[in-house]
Design a protein around this motif. Structure first.
Motif, PDB file in Angstrom:
ATOM      1  N   ALA A 300      -0.022   9.038   5.803  1.00  0.00           N
ATOM      2  CA  ALA A 300      -0.225  10.398   5.310  1.00  0.00           C
ATOM      3  C   ALA A 300      -0.511  10.374   3.816  1.00  0.00           C
ATOM      4  O   ALA A 300      -0.022   9.494   3.081  1.00  0.00           O
ATOM      5  CB  ALA A 300       1.001  11.262   5.595  1.00  0.00           C
ATOM      6  N   PHE A 301      -1.315  11.364   3.345  1.00  0.00           N
ATOM      7  CA  PHE A 301      -1.581  11.601   1.935  1.00  0.00           C
ATOM      8  C   PHE A 301      -1.141  13.026   1.641  1.00  0.00           C
ATOM      9  O   PHE A 301      -1.524  13.963   2.354  1.00  0.00           O
ATOM     10  CB  PHE A 301      -3.065  11.422   1.608  1.00  0.00           C
ATOM     11  N   SER A 302      -0.322  13.184   0.586  1.00  0.00           N
ATOM     12  CA  SER A 302       0.280  14.494   0.340  1.00  0.00           C
ATOM     13  C   SER A 302       0.358  14.772  -1.152  1.00  0.00           C
ATOM     14  O   SER A 302       0.490  13.851  -1.978  1.00  0.00           O
ATOM     15  CB  SER A 302       1.693  14.533   0.950  1.00  0.00           C
ATOM     16  N   ASN A 303       0.289  16.077  -1.480  1.00  0.00           N
ATOM     17  CA  ASN A 303       0.501  16.540  -2.845  1.00  0.00           C
ATOM     18  C   ASN A 303       1.889  17.143  -3.033  1.00  0.00           C
ATOM     19  O   ASN A 303       2.168  17.706  -4.091  1.00  0.00           O
ATOM     20  CB  ASN A 303      -0.550  17.593  -3.229  1.00  0.00           C
ATOM     21  N   GLN A 304       2.743  17.016  -2.034  1.00  0.00           N
ATOM     22  CA  GLN A 304       4.094  17.548  -2.113  1.00  0.00           C
ATOM     23  C   GLN A 304       5.000  16.575  -2.868  1.00  0.00           C
ATOM     24  O   GLN A 304       4.686  15.388  -2.999  1.00  0.00           O
ATOM     25  CB  GLN A 304       4.642  17.792  -0.711  1.00  0.00           C
ATOM     26  N   PRO A 306       7.814  13.874  -3.483  1.00  0.00           N
ATOM     27  CA  PRO A 306       8.190  12.791  -2.569  1.00  0.00           C
ATOM     28  C   PRO A 306       9.565  13.021  -1.936  1.00  0.00           C
ATOM     29  O   PRO A 306      10.492  13.529  -2.573  1.00  0.00           O
ATOM     30  CB  PRO A 306       8.196  11.549  -3.462  1.00  0.00           C
ATOM     31  N   GLU A 307       9.687  12.635  -0.686  1.00  0.00           N
ATOM     32  CA  GLU A 307      10.968  12.688   0.015  1.00  0.00           C
ATOM     33  C   GLU A 307      11.770  11.431  -0.296  1.00  0.00           C
ATOM     34  O   GLU A 307      11.220  10.395  -0.687  1.00  0.00           O
ATOM     35  CB  GLU A 307      10.743  12.809   1.522  1.00  0.00           C
ATOM     36  N   GLN A 308      13.071  11.529  -0.066  1.00  0.00           N
ATOM     37  CA  GLN A 308      13.916  10.371  -0.334  1.00  0.00           C
ATOM     38  C   GLN A 308      13.668   9.260   0.686  1.00  0.00           C
ATOM     39  O   GLN A 308      13.646   8.095   0.322  1.00  0.00           O
ATOM     40  CB  GLN A 308      15.392  10.779  -0.318  1.00  0.00           C
ATOM     41  N   ASP A 309      13.471   9.618   1.960  1.00  0.00           N
ATOM     42  CA  ASP A 309      13.194   8.649   3.025  1.00  0.00           C
ATOM     43  C   ASP A 309      12.075   9.200   3.910  1.00  0.00           C
ATOM     44  O   ASP A 309      12.348   9.886   4.897  1.00  0.00           O
ATOM     45  CB  ASP A 309      14.448   8.370   3.863  1.00  0.00           C
ATOM     46  N   PRO A 310      10.817   8.923   3.574  1.00  0.00           N
ATOM     47  CA  PRO A 310       9.701   9.428   4.398  1.00  0.00           C
ATOM     48  C   PRO A 310       9.752   8.864   5.813  1.00  0.00           C
ATOM     49  O   PRO A 310      10.136   7.707   6.029  1.00  0.00           O
ATOM     50  CB  PRO A 310       8.462   8.925   3.644  1.00  0.00           C
ATOM     51  N   LYS A 311       9.362   9.675   6.804  1.00  0.00           N
ATOM     52  CA  LYS A 311       9.397   9.248   8.205  1.00  0.00           C
ATOM     53  C   LYS A 311       8.246   8.299   8.525  1.00  0.00           C
ATOM     54  O   LYS A 311       8.399   7.386   9.328  1.00  0.00           O
ATOM     55  CB  LYS A 311       9.356  10.478   9.116  1.00  0.00           C
ATOM     56  N   ILE A 312       7.061   8.542   7.947  1.00  0.00           N
ATOM     57  CA  ILE A 312       5.940   7.620   8.084  1.00  0.00           C
ATOM     58  C   ILE A 312       5.487   7.236   6.682  1.00  0.00           C
ATOM     59  O   ILE A 312       5.891   7.847   5.691  1.00  0.00           O
ATOM     60  CB  ILE A 312       4.771   8.239   8.881  1.00  0.00           C
ATOM     61  N   PHE A 313       4.662   6.210   6.603  1.00  0.00           N
ATOM     62  CA  PHE A 313       4.195   5.771   5.288  1.00  0.00           C
ATOM     63  C   PHE A 313       3.356   6.886   4.673  1.00  0.00           C
ATOM     64  O   PHE A 313       2.324   7.295   5.225  1.00  0.00           O
ATOM     65  CB  PHE A 313       3.383   4.495   5.402  1.00  0.00           C
ATOM     66  N   THR A 314       3.804   7.373   3.493  1.00  0.00           N
ATOM     67  CA  THR A 314       3.162   8.525   2.861  1.00  0.00           C
ATOM     68  C   THR A 314       2.818   8.195   1.418  1.00  0.00           C
ATOM     69  O   THR A 314       3.644   7.620   0.684  1.00  0.00           O
ATOM     70  CB  THR A 314       4.089   9.759   2.900  1.00  0.00           C
ATOM     71  N   VAL A 315       1.599   8.574   1.024  1.00  0.00           N
ATOM     72  CA  VAL A 315       1.150   8.421  -0.356  1.00  0.00           C
ATOM     73  C   VAL A 315       1.244   9.795  -1.012  1.00  0.00           C
ATOM     74  O   VAL A 315       0.540  10.737  -0.617  1.00  0.00           O
ATOM     75  CB  VAL A 315      -0.284   7.885  -0.424  1.00  0.00           C
ATOM     76  N   TYR A 316       2.141   9.908  -1.990  1.00  0.00           N
ATOM     77  CA  TYR A 316       2.346  11.178  -2.695  1.00  0.00           C
ATOM     78  C   TYR A 316       1.607  11.152  -4.019  1.00  0.00           C
ATOM     79  O   TYR A 316       1.714  10.198  -4.797  1.00  0.00           O
ATOM     80  CB  TYR A 316       3.837  11.399  -2.962  1.00  0.00           C
ATOM     81  N   PHE A 317       0.859  12.217  -4.293  1.00  0.00           N
ATOM     82  CA  PHE A 317       0.205  12.416  -5.579  1.00  0.00           C
ATOM     83  C   PHE A 317       0.977  13.496  -6.327  1.00  0.00           C
ATOM     84  O   PHE A 317       1.271  14.567  -5.783  1.00  0.00           O
ATOM     85  CB  PHE A 317      -1.259  12.837  -5.416  1.00  0.00           C
ATOM     86  N   ALA A 318       1.315  13.220  -7.566  1.00  0.00           N
ATOM     87  CA  ALA A 318       2.088  14.184  -8.351  1.00  0.00           C
ATOM     88  C   ALA A 318       1.264  15.444  -8.593  1.00  0.00           C
ATOM     89  O   ALA A 318       0.046  15.381  -8.812  1.00  0.00           O
ATOM     90  CB  ALA A 318       2.511  13.562  -9.678  1.00  0.00           C
ATOM     91  N   ARG A 319       1.930  16.590  -8.551  1.00  0.00           N
ATOM     92  CA  ARG A 319       1.247  17.868  -8.801  1.00  0.00           C
ATOM     93  C   ARG A 319       1.261  18.198 -10.281  1.00  0.00           C
ATOM     94  O   ARG A 319       0.466  19.024 -10.741  1.00  0.00           O
ATOM     95  CB  ARG A 319       1.933  18.983  -8.022  1.00  0.00           C
ATOM     96  N   GLU A 320       2.166  17.588 -11.027  1.00  0.00           N
ATOM     97  CA  GLU A 320       2.293  17.851 -12.454  1.00  0.00           C
ATOM     98  C   GLU A 320       2.042  16.550 -13.215  1.00  0.00           C
ATOM     99  O   GLU A 320       1.960  15.483 -12.635  1.00  0.00           O
ATOM    100  CB  GLU A 320       3.690  18.401 -12.788  1.00  0.00           C
ATOM    101  N   GLY A 321       1.937  16.714 -14.521  1.00  0.00           N
ATOM    102  CA  GLY A 321       1.745  15.536 -15.355  1.00  0.00           C
ATOM    103  C   GLY A 321       0.690  15.800 -16.401  1.00  0.00           C
ATOM    104  O   GLY A 321      -0.457  15.356 -16.286  1.00  0.00           O
ATOM    105  N   THR A 322       1.065  16.523 -17.437  1.00  0.00           N
ATOM    106  CA  THR A 322       0.115  16.856 -18.496  1.00  0.00           C
ATOM    107  C   THR A 322      -0.003  15.725 -19.508  1.00  0.00           C
ATOM    108  O   THR A 322      -1.083  15.459 -20.045  1.00  0.00           O
ATOM    109  CB  THR A 322       0.565  18.134 -19.207  1.00  0.00           C
ATOM    110  N   LYS A 323       1.090  15.030 -19.745  1.00  0.00           N
ATOM    111  CA  LYS A 323       1.057  13.917 -20.694  1.00  0.00           C
ATOM    112  C   LYS A 323       0.521  12.671 -20.017  1.00  0.00           C
ATOM    113  O   LYS A 323       0.690  12.484 -18.813  1.00  0.00           O
ATOM    114  CB  LYS A 323       2.451  13.651 -21.245  1.00  0.00           C
TER     115      LYS A 323
END
Length: 490
Positions: A300-304, A306-323
């Motif tokens: 999975a690819f997600s913008n949410q 990150p969970e502490q223990d994902p059920k399937i392999f998930t790539v999380y992209f941060a929604r914030e990060g100005t610096k």
């Protein structure tokens, strides 16, 4: 089992016996009463070819040997099973036939008497996932032992040992395997041998690798999609073979100790990817890589967040990060970053993930720009990554393992066949000292020798002296009778 605390004492036994023999032969010869010396000399020439059994010498040698053996402090050690956890390796290498009938059969032979004598035991099959039988009386686990089969890609001995200890706390543990000795167990029995084996250890598009465990180079043939290729593999080493087909089935034509690693195949399949937040650039890239984006998938690819223990392999992209921060280092041991060059680029700094995530990419100033988890990655904002040259390589590394199907492979360690190593049997539970009994037996033998020979000689001397007195008295009476009565009585 008899063992000696001071076994070096036994090395003195030949010298002790020699000393006893020499002293025995130097004793005064016994006195023999004979009618005439000529009869004795005549008898010396008869029966010289037959040796007489010297009981006295045998008793003296036995007594001295037992006395010396008692000084070596012998002990009778008996190992009782008691509460017992038996872990049997069921990895593929245990099917090797370099011992009869195979390594697993040898392990069953070793385990059977221990289970049969245990009042309560646990049998654990060590493989990819440990499987336990019991707790139960040891004899009740013998059918489960007989039904064990080898073939797993590896042996998780530590996990199997931990499972057995949880099921039967306080029990002694015995591991029977061809793998190296795990130090956590109470006992270890090795069933490995030195058999030769060759097998296929890796496959990829147009590529396969082979290993050889034998002491000599291996020369043979590989059948790939019906076409024969000659291969040479160095002793205890690896070799590669390139083939024109991306999808293939390969079979090594060999008669060796292990048959499970002689066949392997490689093919591609479409990967279903769960795309939670629509991103045209990411979706186009996934389609180019042969993936099928949708509402479900194996990755999975997600913008949410990150969970502490994902059920399937998930790539999380941060929604914030100005610096942003400059990438200075990355964790190179992970396959996700193979060929991904990010050092020198500026990436946005994501918020910190939950506990359990570990740093993946380090930025200037000690900040962390990406994190990883056994079930996922946590990366900076997608906008700061998607235009970088390394981004397609990163996505390919994430998707490719799910599109490639490999069958029939074992780990290289299984194909190379673990070699023999020293066993570490369970320590004995009951120890009985034998030194006092040996010393007592030596004393009894010496007493018997005195009774049969020394005391017998004393009795014979006494009887002989009494006989001489009796004969002397008889002679006096005979002389007196021959002369007649005294003159005064006639």
């Amino acid at each position: 089992m008899v063992r000696f605390l001071f076994p070096w004492v036994l090395a003195l036994l030949p010298f002790l016996w020699l000393l006893v023999y020499l002293l025995y032969r130097r004793r005064s010869p016994p006195t023999r009463n004979i009618a005439g010396l000529w009869l004795w000399r005549r008898a010396l020439g008869q029966g010289q070819s037959r040796r007489r059994w010297d009981l006295r010498l045998a008793l003296l040698l036995s007594a001295s040997g037992l006395a010396l053996a008692s000084l070596a402090q012998p002990e009778l050690a008996a190992a009782k099973a008691g509460l017992l956890v038996v872990v049997v390796d069921a990895s593929a290498s245990m099917a090797a036939t370099d011992v009869a009938p195979n390594r697993l059969g040898q392990a069953k032979t070793f385990a059977r008497p221990w289970l049969a004598s245990s009042p309560k035991a646990v049998l654990v099959r060590a493989g990819d996932e440990p499987e336990a039988f019991g707790p139960a009386p040891g004899r009740a686990l013998l059918p489960a032992l007989q039904g064990l089969k080898a073939g797993d890609k590896g042996a998780g001995l530590e996990a199997a040992l931990a499972l057995g200890s949880r099921l039967l706390p306080g029990a002694r543990t015995l591991i029977i395997s061809d793998s190296p000795d795990p130090p956590a167990s109470d006992g270890y029995l090795n069933v490995a041998a030195g058999g030769a084996n060759a097998g296929i250890t890796a496959v990829a598009p147009g590529f396969l690798a082979l290993a050889n465990s034998g002491p000599a180079p291996y020369s043979g043939e590989v059948l790939v999609n019906g076409r024969r290729y000659s291969v040479k593999v160095p002793s205890s080493g690896f070799a590669t073979l390139e083939v024109p087909e991306d999808t293939f089935e390969a079979r090594l034509i060999a008669q060796d100790a292990l048959a499970q690693d002689n066949q392997a195949s490689f093919k591609r399949q479409s990967v279903r990817v769960k795309l939670e937040d629509g991103s045209p650039a990411l979706e186009r890239l996934l389609l180019l890589l042969g993936a099928v984006p949708g509402n479900s998938g194996v990755i999975a690819f997600s913008n949410q967040p990150p969970e502490q223990d994902p059920k399937i392999f998930t790539v999380y992209f941060a929604r914030e990060g100005t610096k942003e921060a400059l990438v200075v280092d990355a964790e190179r041991t992970l396959p996700y970053l193979r060929g991904v060059e990010l050092v020198g680029y500026n990436l946005s700094i994501p918020p910190r993930p939950p506990e359990g995530w570990r740093p993946l990419i380090a930025g200037a100033g000690g900040v962390t720009l990406a994190w990883y988890h056994p079930q996922g990655l946590y990366l900076p904002r997608l906008e700061s990554l998607q235009d970088l040259p390394a981004f397609p390589v990163l996505v390919y590394n994430l998707v490719a393992p799910y599109s490639q199907v490999r069958q029939g492979l074992l780990s290289a360690e299984e194909t190379l066949l673990p070699r023999p190593s020293p066993s570490r049997p369970l320590a004995p539970t009951d120890i009985y000292p034998l030194a006092p009994w040996l010393a007592l037996l030596a004393a009894l033998i010496l007493l018997l020798e005195w009774w049969l020979f020394s005391r017998h000689k004393e009795l014979m001397d006494t009887r002989e002296a009494a006989g001489q007195v009796s004969r002397a008295n008889g002679a006096d009476k005979a002389e007196l009778g021959g002369k007649g009565r005294p003159r005064g009585l006639q």
